[in-house]
Design a protein around this motif. Structure first.
Motif, PDB file in Angstrom:
ATOM      1  N   ASP A 272       0.808  -1.195   0.027  1.00 21.54           N
ATOM      2  CA  ASP A 272       0.065  -0.138   0.032  1.00 21.54           C
ATOM      3  C   ASP A 272       1.009   1.308  -0.146  1.00 21.54           C
ATOM      4  OD1 ASP A 272      -2.016  -1.509  -0.020  1.00 21.54           O
ATOM      5  OD2 ASP A 272      -2.514  -1.194   2.057  1.00 21.54           O
ATOM      6  N   SER A 273       2.082   0.938   0.199  1.00 19.01           N
ATOM      7  CA  SER A 273       3.151   2.170   0.248  1.00 19.01           C
ATOM      8  C   SER A 273       3.778   2.522  -1.038  1.00 19.01           C
ATOM      9  CB  SER A 273       3.919   2.230   1.396  1.00 19.01           C
ATOM     10  OG  SER A 273       4.838   1.104   1.146  1.00 19.01           O
ATOM     11  N   ASP A 274       4.283   3.813  -1.553  1.00 22.89           N
ATOM     12  CA  ASP A 274       4.966   3.859  -2.525  1.00 22.89           C
ATOM     13  C   ASP A 274       6.592   3.870  -2.081  1.00 22.89           C
ATOM     14  OD1 ASP A 274       6.223   4.602  -5.058  1.00 22.89           O
ATOM     15  OD2 ASP A 274       5.772   6.667  -4.971  1.00 22.89           O
ATOM     16  N   ALA A 275       7.142   2.606  -2.390  1.00 17.00           N
ATOM     17  CA  ALA A 275       8.522   2.343  -1.825  1.00 17.00           C
ATOM     18  C   ALA A 275       9.374   1.608  -2.471  1.00 17.00           C
ATOM     19  CB  ALA A 275       8.214   1.791  -0.256  1.00 17.00           C
ATOM     20  N   LEU A 276      10.620   1.365  -2.426  1.00 20.47           N
ATOM     21  CA  LEU A 276      11.453   0.417  -2.876  1.00 20.47           C
ATOM     22  C   LEU A 276      11.328  -1.013  -2.057  1.00 20.47           C
ATOM     23  CD1 LEU A 276      13.458  -0.409  -5.002  1.00 20.47           C
ATOM     24  CD2 LEU A 276      15.184   0.717  -3.578  1.00 20.47           C
ATOM     25  N   VAL A 277      11.102  -1.762  -2.500  1.00 18.34           N
ATOM     26  CA  VAL A 277      11.312  -3.025  -1.872  1.00 18.34           C
ATOM     27  C   VAL A 277      12.665  -3.904  -2.203  1.00 18.34           C
ATOM     28  CG1 VAL A 277      10.222  -5.229  -1.377  1.00 18.34           C
ATOM     29  CG2 VAL A 277       8.781  -3.497  -2.027  1.00 18.34           C
ATOM     30  N   VAL A 278      13.373  -3.970  -1.154  1.00 17.56           N
ATOM     31  CA  VAL A 278      14.708  -4.705  -1.228  1.00 17.56           C
ATOM     32  C   VAL A 278      14.494  -6.255  -0.640  1.00 17.56           C
ATOM     33  CG1 VAL A 278      17.274  -4.820  -0.718  1.00 17.56           C
ATOM     34  CG2 VAL A 278      15.954  -2.708  -0.918  1.00 17.56           C
ATOM     35  N   ASN A 279      14.556  -7.106  -1.812  1.00 18.49           N
ATOM     36  CA  ASN A 279      14.368  -8.549  -1.351  1.00 18.49           C
ATOM     37  C   ASN A 279      15.669  -9.264  -1.282  1.00 18.49           C
ATOM     38  OD1 ASN A 279      12.377 -11.389  -2.996  1.00 18.49           O
ATOM     39  ND2 ASN A 279      13.208 -11.075  -0.967  1.00 18.49           N
ATOM     40  N   VAL A 280      15.952  -9.634   0.007  1.00 19.53           N
ATOM     41  CA  VAL A 280      17.270 -10.395   0.028  1.00 19.53           C
ATOM     42  C   VAL A 280      16.769 -12.075  -0.035  1.00 19.53           C
ATOM     43  CG1 VAL A 280      19.205 -10.821   1.615  1.00 19.53           C
ATOM     44  CG2 VAL A 280      17.850  -8.628   1.765  1.00 19.53           C
ATOM     45  N   ILE A 281      17.871 -12.575  -0.989  1.00 16.39           N
ATOM     46  CA  ILE A 281      17.665 -13.860  -1.076  1.00 16.39           C
ATOM     47  C   ILE A 281      18.820 -14.610  -0.911  1.00 16.39           C
ATOM     48  CG2 ILE A 281      15.465 -13.855  -2.353  1.00 16.39           C
ATOM     49  CD1 ILE A 281      18.444 -15.240  -4.166  1.00 16.39           C
ATOM     50  N   ASP A 282      18.936 -15.932  -0.548  1.00 14.71           N
ATOM     51  CA  ASP A 282      20.201 -16.803  -0.336  1.00 14.71           C
ATOM     52  C   ASP A 282      20.728 -17.471  -1.849  1.00 14.71           C
ATOM     53  OD1 ASP A 282      22.026 -18.493   0.384  1.00 14.71           O
ATOM     54  OD2 ASP A 282      21.062 -19.536   1.938  1.00 14.71           O
ATOM     55  N   ILE A 283      21.787 -16.952  -2.318  1.00 13.99           N
ATOM     56  CA  ILE A 283      22.279 -17.464  -3.714  1.00 13.99           C
ATOM     57  C   ILE A 283      22.069 -19.038  -3.383  1.00 13.99           C
ATOM     58  CG2 ILE A 283      24.381 -17.821  -5.135  1.00 13.99           C
ATOM     59  CD1 ILE A 283      24.910 -14.846  -4.486  1.00 13.99           C
ATOM     60  N   PHE A 284      22.326 -19.660  -2.412  1.00 17.27           N
ATOM     61  CA  PHE A 284      22.554 -21.195  -2.353  1.00 17.27           C
ATOM     62  C   PHE A 284      21.099 -21.721  -2.260  1.00 17.27           C
ATOM     63  CE2 PHE A 284      26.683 -21.770  -2.090  1.00 17.27           C
ATOM     64  CZ  PHE A 284      26.985 -22.882  -1.879  1.00 17.27           C
TER      65      PHE A 284
ATOM     66  N   GLY B  78      13.995   8.874  -3.692  1.00 18.40           N
ATOM     67  CA  GLY B  78      13.491   9.587  -2.826  1.00 18.40           C
ATOM     68  C   GLY B  78      12.579   8.829  -1.881  1.00 18.40           C
ATOM     69  N   ARG B  79      12.194   7.832  -2.306  1.00 20.81           N
ATOM     70  CA  ARG B  79      11.106   7.065  -1.507  1.00 20.81           C
ATOM     71  C   ARG B  79      11.762   6.300  -0.396  1.00 20.81           C
ATOM     72  NH1 ARG B  79       8.980   3.187  -6.250  1.00 20.81           N
ATOM     73  NH2 ARG B  79      11.230   3.377  -6.766  1.00 20.81           N
ATOM     74  N   ASP B  80      10.759   5.712   0.533  1.00 22.43           N
ATOM     75  CA  ASP B  80      11.200   4.720   1.527  1.00 22.43           C
ATOM     76  C   ASP B  80      11.604   3.463   0.993  1.00 22.43           C
ATOM     77  OD1 ASP B  80      10.577   6.673   3.501  1.00 22.43           O
ATOM     78  OD2 ASP B  80       8.303   5.901   3.981  1.00 22.43           O
ATOM     79  N   VAL B  81      12.400   2.815   1.776  1.00 21.63           N
ATOM     80  CA  VAL B  81      12.782   1.367   1.437  1.00 21.63           C
ATOM     81  C   VAL B  81      12.394   0.307   2.481  1.00 21.63           C
ATOM     82  CG1 VAL B  81      14.709  -0.050   0.937  1.00 21.63           C
ATOM     83  CG2 VAL B  81      14.778   2.532   0.319  1.00 21.63           C
TER      84      VAL B  81
ATOM     85  N   ILE C 286      14.888   3.681   5.947  1.00 25.36           N
ATOM     86  CA  ILE C 286      14.837   2.089   5.379  1.00 25.36           C
ATOM     87  C   ILE C 286      14.224   1.400   6.562  1.00 25.36           C
ATOM     88  CG2 ILE C 286      16.330   0.223   5.302  1.00 25.36           C
ATOM     89  CD1 ILE C 286      18.701   1.802   3.840  1.00 25.36           C
ATOM     90  N   PHE C 287      13.252   0.683   6.102  1.00 25.64           N
ATOM     91  CA  PHE C 287      12.603   0.051   7.226  1.00 25.64           C
ATOM     92  C   PHE C 287      13.141  -1.658   7.118  1.00 25.64           C
ATOM     93  CE2 PHE C 287       9.327   3.107   5.988  1.00 25.64           C
ATOM     94  CZ  PHE C 287       9.211   3.706   7.420  1.00 25.64           C
ATOM     95  N   ASP C 288      13.600  -2.062   8.279  1.00 18.80           N
ATOM     96  CA  ASP C 288      13.797  -3.709   8.219  1.00 18.80           C
ATOM     97  C   ASP C 288      12.629  -4.450   8.871  1.00 18.80           C
ATOM     98  OD1 ASP C 288      15.212  -5.885   8.580  1.00 18.80           O
ATOM     99  OD2 ASP C 288      15.574  -5.702  10.668  1.00 18.80           O
ATOM    100  N   THR C 289      12.350  -5.412   8.195  1.00 14.07           N
ATOM    101  CA  THR C 289      11.179  -6.272   8.511  1.00 14.07           C
ATOM    102  C   THR C 289      11.549  -7.408   9.187  1.00 14.07           C
ATOM    103  OG1 THR C 289      10.879  -7.124   6.345  1.00 14.07           O
ATOM    104  CG2 THR C 289       9.658  -4.802   6.770  1.00 14.07           C
ATOM    105  N   PRO C 290      10.808  -8.075   9.971  1.00 10.07           N
ATOM    106  CA  PRO C 290      11.076  -9.190  10.779  1.00 10.07           C
ATOM    107  C   PRO C 290      11.044 -10.482   9.367  1.00 10.07           C
ATOM    108  CG  PRO C 290       9.218  -8.411  11.924  1.00 10.07           C
ATOM    109  CD  PRO C 290       9.580  -7.444  10.923  1.00 10.07           C
TER     110      PRO C 290
END
Length: 369
Positions: free
Chosen positions: A72-84, A164-167, A218-222
């Motif tokens: 619902d927010s206008d933001a950049l989503v940084v999706n961290v994945i495990d290469i392995f 300029g957006r939140d992350v 930058i918001f860290d999420t659980p």
């Protein structure tokens, strides 16, 4: 009736039972906090005093609520994945929830790959896999949170892509997301204590806010628990076998058809038909691979899993789902990928099979090396 108490840092309900869940506080700290009126959960305490972010686990419902917040927010989503473990670290439904937002895909644990693996091949593979699950990342960045590799580049990519957006930084448990965020905080702020904690209104989910110069965050999420990660079947002692901390040293085995390689007791590779050839195994350096005949391999596993074939230990074996067979006909150089464990390169032509615990994926890809 006991009074409900909330952490003044993140708003999570204080509890003393489960250290992996939001709001955990040791009993002694709770008593001290009640005396002083400064009651923080252990996660916030460690964050304030040591700049240390630790993951908390959430229920699926909690996480879906969180994804709605992101969507619902206008933001950049940084999706961290495990290469392995791409398959085990994909968030189910993420593409649907963030459809309107840009996604930056971060492949973590790059330092574990042999140096002969080209970044461009890994990036291409991650992009293709992301497309398969409906994600169209604006960019793919390879990092290592553990040795702080490419943290400056990651921050640069985030700065360019967020406009300029939140992350929001999202990821499943065990992908190294918190270590990555800690490395970014260190890079952005030095050791200054500028981190604040907050929460989503109306829920006890905490997100950690890292303020940026222009007033955005930058918001860290659980971390969400992904049911099909190999990690969930092992004790902390044996996690090292599926979360290598050093560069993998490949091992090549000359096999005839009708031979099997056991990957500890966590997986199995069968060479069913084809000419004698070399198979190169890319797994944690301490994982013992055991060669035997394909005929009788199932009985061999039943007899030796948890003793000769470890991990798992005898205790872990009870919770480990049965191994399931995935058969492939290989024509050219191909990797058979055991999700969260490693891979075997097949030169081909050959008919082979990969076995993994039920629910853990075995997939093929064009050889990385």
């Amino acid at each position: 009736m006991e009074e409900t108490i909330y952490c003044i840092g993140c708003g999570a309900q204080i509890q003393t039972k489960d250290k992996d869940k939001a709001g955990f506080t040791p009993k002694a700290a709770l008593e001290k906090g009640l005396e002083t009126g400064q009651l923080y959960c252990q996660r916030c305490f460690r964050l304030r005093h040591y700049n240390d972010i630790s993951d908390v686990n959430m229920t699926d419902d909690d996480f879906i609520r969180l994804l709605h917040e992101v969507g619902d927010s206008d933001a950049l989503v940084v999706n961290v994945i495990d290469i392995f473990d791409f398959n085990g670290s994909v968030i189910p439904g993420l593409a649907r929830f963030v459809s309107g937002n840009d996604v930056l895909l971060v492949g973590n644990k790059k330092d574990i790959l042999p140096k002969s693996v080209k970044d461009s091949k890994v990036t291409q593979w991650l992009t293709e896999r992301a497309h398969e699950v409906g994600l169209r990342p604006v960019d793919v960045v390879l990092t290592s949170a553990q040795n702080k590799h490419a943290i400056k580049e990651l921050i640069h990519h985030i700065e360019n892509a967020r406009r300029g957006r939140d992350v929001y930084v999202v990821g499943v448990t065990n992908v190294g997301k918190s270590t990555l965020i800690n490395a970014m905080i260190q890079e952005l702020t030095g050791d200054k204590d500028v981190i604040t904690t907050s929460r989503f209104p109306g829920t006890t989910l905490d997100k950690i806010e890292i303020p940026l110069d222009d007033g955005s965050y930058i918001f860290d999420t659980p971390g969400i628990i992904h049911r099909h990660q190999m990690a969930h079947y092992l004790s902390a002692k044996n996690l090292k076998y599926i979360s290598p901390r050093k560069e993998i040293k490949p091992k090549t085995y000359q096999l005839n058809s009708g031979q099997t390689l056991f990957l500890g007791g966590l997986g199995r590779f069968d060479f069913i038909t084809g000419d004698k050839q070399g198979f190169t195994a890319y797994f944690d350096n301490e994982l013992t691979l055991h060669r035997t005949k394909l005929e009788g391999a199932t009985d061999f596993y039943a007899k030796h899993a948890g003793s000769l074939l470890t991990p798992p230990s005898q205790e872990e074996l009870a919770a480990l789902p049965s191994l399931v067979c995935h058969e492939f006909s290989i024509k050219e150089k191909t990797d058979i990928v055991f999700s969260g464990l490693g891979w075997i390169r097949v030169t081909g032509p050959a008919v082979v099979a990969g076995w993994a615990p039920e629910g853990v994926d075995v997939v093929i890809r064009k050889a990385l090396i």
